[in-house]
Design a protein around this motif. Structure first.
Motif, mmCIF file in Angstrom:
data_model
loop_
_atom_site.group_PDB
_atom_site.id
_atom_site.type_symbol
_atom_site.label_atom_id
_atom_site.label_comp_id
_atom_site.label_asym_id
_atom_site.label_seq_id
_atom_site.Cartn_x
_atom_site.Cartn_y
_atom_site.Cartn_z
ATOM 1 N N PRO A 14 11.683 0.956 -1.118
ATOM 2 C CA PRO A 14 10.244 1.029 -0.851
ATOM 3 C C PRO A 14 9.516 1.760 -1.976
ATOM 4 N N VAL A 15 8.221 1.538 -2.053
ATOM 5 C CA VAL A 15 7.417 2.149 -3.115
ATOM 6 C C VAL A 15 7.364 3.655 -2.909
ATOM 7 N N GLU A 16 7.684 4.370 -3.978
ATOM 8 C CA GLU A 16 7.636 5.832 -3.969
ATOM 9 C C GLU A 16 6.903 6.275 -5.217
ATOM 10 N N LEU B 64 -0.615 8.820 -10.850
ATOM 11 C CA LEU B 64 0.660 8.812 -10.153
ATOM 12 C C LEU B 64 1.613 7.839 -10.826
ATOM 13 N N GLU B 65 2.882 8.235 -10.914
ATOM 14 C CA GLU B 65 3.903 7.384 -11.510
ATOM 15 C C GLU B 65 4.727 6.736 -10.408
ATOM 16 N N LEU C 47 -3.599 3.518 -1.907
ATOM 17 C CA LEU C 47 -3.610 2.843 -3.200
ATOM 18 C C LEU C 47 -3.155 1.413 -3.002
ATOM 19 N N SER C 48 -3.905 0.475 -3.539
ATOM 20 C CA SER C 48 -3.499 -0.926 -3.501
ATOM 21 C C SER C 48 -2.524 -1.163 -4.642
ATOM 22 N N MET D 297 0.838 -1.187 0.000
ATOM 23 C CA MET D 297 0.000 0.000 0.000
ATOM 24 C C MET D 297 0.883 1.250 0.000
ATOM 25 N N VAL D 298 0.395 2.264 -0.645
ATOM 26 C CA VAL D 298 1.065 3.557 -0.665
ATOM 27 C C VAL D 298 -0.025 4.620 -0.631
ATOM 28 N N ASP D 299 0.281 5.769 -0.057
ATOM 29 C CA ASP D 299 -0.693 6.857 0.032
ATOM 30 C C ASP D 299 -0.615 7.759 -1.193
ATOM 31 N N CYS D 300 -1.764 8.203 -1.662
ATOM 32 C CA CYS D 300 -1.850 9.155 -2.763
ATOM 33 C C CYS D 300 -1.269 10.486 -2.287
#
Length: 54
Positions: A39-41, A32-33, A11-12, A1-4
């Motif tokens: 970690p996810v960025e 978003l790209e 976001l899943s 998961m990451v935040d918009c």
């Protein structure tokens, strides 16, 4: 998961996400790209520009 980065919504992500992919926020519709995967960025996706045949 990451935040918009636009609205803060979660976001899943798929297990096989790759850098350069474009994600759509289901809450606010922002594109978003994915910049990094571990970690996810994410950041705002670049706007597509018209070349008008030039």
């Amino acid at each position: 998961m990451v935040d918009c980065i636009e609205c803060g919504g979660e976001l899943s992500l798929y297990d096989d996400i790759e850098a350069g992919e474009i994600l759509d926020c289901s809450t606010c519709g922002a594109e978003l790209e994915v910049l990094e995967v571990d970690p996810v960025e994410v950041d705002k996706a670049p706007e597509l520009q018209q070349d008008w045949g030039e």
